[in-house]
Design a protein around this motif. Structure first.
Motif, PDB file in Angstrom:
ATOM      1  N   VAL A   1      43.107  40.297  53.199  1.00 39.14           N
ATOM      2  CA  VAL A   1      42.429  41.511  53.653  1.00 39.14           C
ATOM      3  C   VAL A   1      43.271  42.235  54.691  1.00 39.14           C
ATOM      4  O   VAL A   1      43.365  43.469  54.699  1.00 39.14           O
TER       5      VAL A   1
ATOM      6  N   ASP B   1      33.232  39.564  58.512  1.00 40.63           N
ATOM      7  CA  ASP B   1      32.454  38.458  57.946  1.00 40.63           C
ATOM      8  C   ASP B   1      33.268  37.175  57.888  1.00 40.63           C
ATOM      9  O   ASP B   1      32.717  36.066  58.016  1.00 40.63           O
ATOM     10  N   LEU B   2      34.579  37.308  57.701  1.00 40.08           N
ATOM     11  CA  LEU B   2      35.422  36.116  57.556  1.00 40.08           C
ATOM     12  C   LEU B   2      35.773  35.478  58.893  1.00 40.08           C
ATOM     13  O   LEU B   2      35.736  34.236  59.012  1.00 40.08           O
TER      14      LEU B   2
ATOM     15  N   SER C   1      35.157  49.027  54.386  1.00 43.22           N
ATOM     16  CA  SER C   1      34.840  47.827  53.605  1.00 43.22           C
ATOM     17  C   SER C   1      35.744  46.668  54.008  1.00 43.22           C
ATOM     18  O   SER C   1      35.282  45.527  54.164  1.00 43.22           O
ATOM     19  N   TYR C   2      37.060  46.955  54.191  1.00 41.00           N
ATOM     20  CA  TYR C   2      37.980  45.911  54.631  1.00 41.00           C
ATOM     21  C   TYR C   2      37.578  45.366  56.001  1.00 41.00           C
ATOM     22  O   TYR C   2      37.599  44.157  56.247  1.00 41.00           O
TER      23      TYR C   2
ATOM     24  N   GLN D   1      41.767  34.174  52.934  1.00 43.30           N
ATOM     25  CA  GLN D   1      41.195  35.453  52.528  1.00 43.30           C
ATOM     26  C   GLN D   1      41.447  36.521  53.589  1.00 43.30           C
ATOM     27  O   GLN D   1      41.705  37.687  53.268  1.00 43.30           O
TER      28      GLN D   1
ATOM     29  N   GLN E   1      34.616  45.342  57.377  1.00 44.12           N
ATOM     30  CA  GLN E   1      33.407  44.528  57.275  1.00 44.12           C
ATOM     31  C   GLN E   1      33.720  43.159  56.685  1.00 44.12           C
ATOM     32  O   GLN E   1      33.212  42.128  57.163  1.00 44.12           O
ATOM     33  N   THR E   2      34.561  43.142  55.667  1.00 43.20           N
ATOM     34  CA  THR E   2      34.942  41.856  55.062  1.00 43.20           C
ATOM     35  C   THR E   2      35.686  40.987  56.061  1.00 43.20           C
ATOM     36  O   THR E   2      35.413  39.775  56.166  1.00 43.20           O
ATOM     37  N   MET E   3      36.608  41.579  56.809  1.00 46.30           N
ATOM     38  CA  MET E   3      37.343  40.827  57.819  1.00 46.30           C
ATOM     39  C   MET E   3      36.396  40.304  58.895  1.00 46.30           C
ATOM     40  O   MET E   3      36.534  39.166  59.363  1.00 46.30           O
TER      41      MET E   3
END
Length: 419
Positions: free
Chosen positions: A52, A380-381, A373-374, A48, A376-378
């Motif tokens: 991203v 979290d991952l 948003s990207y 994922q 934050q997602t990165m």
């Protein structure tokens, strides 16, 4: 069960290696700030994260593209602002030249000033950016879009297809303009323009002066079509006829407007047809014509440079006879209308460039939120929780020390101590 010395050493060594490996893994996470150092740590999160990361890279690339587009549009908008100023200056000079109190020498002086504005407009039409690409040549941006032909008139050598740039995943934005759309086009509501000139381009032999056309009824029959007024008869009994251009039958006479007496002379004669009103004065000659056409019609293609060339022509030549004075008056009136339409068109194109600049700001704002948003997602991952990692690191240190101490205690044990 008997535990051999070899088994004891192997188990202790494996325990120490395992603890050391876990400690090293936590150490790598702490040093890199990432909880997924290798894809094997968390294959799903790693996969994922790659997606991203690619999306973030594309967003950054679109951002760079928007910077380039903004630079090009800002340059175009700035030049168009200068073009509108030049057209306004030219219109001011033509209004000044229309005064009956001026002498031929005065008009020649104005023609000299108008030539300077004309040359300025040519330079603005051939403006290049910092990379040597011409702004108003469309897709043909490696050569000046406007060059003089053999007769000295300006000719457009660019492309009508403009350069586009992808500024987002679903948006291709025009980042340049076509010179034809700026200097050889009028807005849709430009209306009518009249010319006291024959269809073959030859100047009239008489001294007819045209005033108008003015719109009298937009719902009138034939409004929107092109017209021409032809003169006939002789010096004593001049006549005129009004013809209408139809798509299927060409020029056709307007009812009740054929071979009527021309009573212009010193007192203007008013004609009403096709929802239009015109006034004619001066002496006519057989075969003279007055053309009334829409400014945007293909019968009379708009051209800012041609309008200025015609104005310069009549201002440079002395107007002594009635015919020359009529040519001066008609040409200046037509040129002023052309300049008005050209200015409206330039302002429309400039407004379009400004709207695209505003659109870039909006897309930048959306892209900024998307990038957050990207990010934050990165995070979290793959990003590391330092509190949890430090606690884990301390725990692994204790485990490592316990394994080493256990091994130190066990390696000294022997049956011979109990014999």
């Amino acid at each position: 069960m008997r535990i051999s010395s070899v088994t004891m050493y192997e188990q202790s060594s494996a325990s120490i290696n395992r603890q050391q490996g876990d400690l090293l893994k936590i150490g790598q996470q702490l040093s890199s700030g990432r909880k997924v150092v290798n894809p094997s740590d968390n294959p799903q999160a790693a996969s994922q994260a790659v997606g991203v990361s690619q999306s973030m890279a594309m967003s950054e690339q679109y951002g760079n593209s928007r910077v380039s587009a903004r630079t090009s549009l800002a340059q175009s908008e700035s030049v168009l602002n200068s073009v509108s100023d030049s057209i306004t200056s030219a219109k001011t000079l033509l209004i000044q030249a229309s005064s009956d109190t001026l002498s031929n020498a005065d008009r020649e002086s104005i023609a000299s000033e108008l030539k300077g504005v004309y040359q300025t407009l040519i330079g603005q039409a051939n403006t290049a950016d910092g990379n040597g690409r011409y702004l108003f040549g469309g897709q043909i941006d490696n050569a000046p879009p406007y060059v003089a032909n053999e007769q000295g008139a300006m000719k457009y050598n660019g492309s009508d297809i403009v350069r586009e740039q992808r500024i987002d995943s679903s948006r291709n934005m025009p980042v340049a303009e076509s010179g034809r759309a700026i200097f050889q086009k009028v807005p849709s509501g430009a209306g009518y323009i009249g010319e006291a000139v024959r269809s073959d381009g030859v100047r009239n032999a008489g001294s007819v002066i045209l005033s108008g056309p003015q719109v009298s009824d937009v719902n009138g029959e034939g409004y929107g079509d092109d017209y021409r007024i032809t003169f006939g008869g002789d010096t004593e009994t001049p006549t005129l006829s009004v013809q209408r251009l139809t798509q299927d039958q060409g020029w056709q006479p307007v009812p009740d407007m054929t071979d009527i007496a021309y009573t212009g002379g010193d007192a203007p004669q008013r004609l009403v047809f096709g929802g239009l009103s015109v006034s004619l004065s001066g002496a006519s000659e057989a075969a003279d014509e007055v053309n009334i056409s829409q400014a945007k019609n293909a019968q009379r293609e708009p051209d800012l440079f041609k309008a200025m060339e015609e104005a310069i022509r009549v201002l440079e030549n002395p107007a002594s006879s009635d015919v020359e004075k009529a040519d001066l008056r008609n040409t200046l009136n037509t040129s002023m209308r052309d300049l008005d339409n050209a200015l409206d068109n330039v302002l429309t194109v400039r407004a379009s460039a400004g709207a695209r600049l505003n659109e870039l700001d909006v897309i930048d704002s959306i892209a900024s939120n998307r990038m957050m948003s990207y990010t934050q997602t990165m995070s979290d991952l793959v990003d590391l929780d330092y509190v949890e990692a430090i606690s884990e690191y301390s725990l692994r240190q204790v485990g490592m020390q316990a394994s080493q101490q256990t091994f130190m205690n066990m390696k000294g044990m022997s049956l011979f101590d109990y014999m």
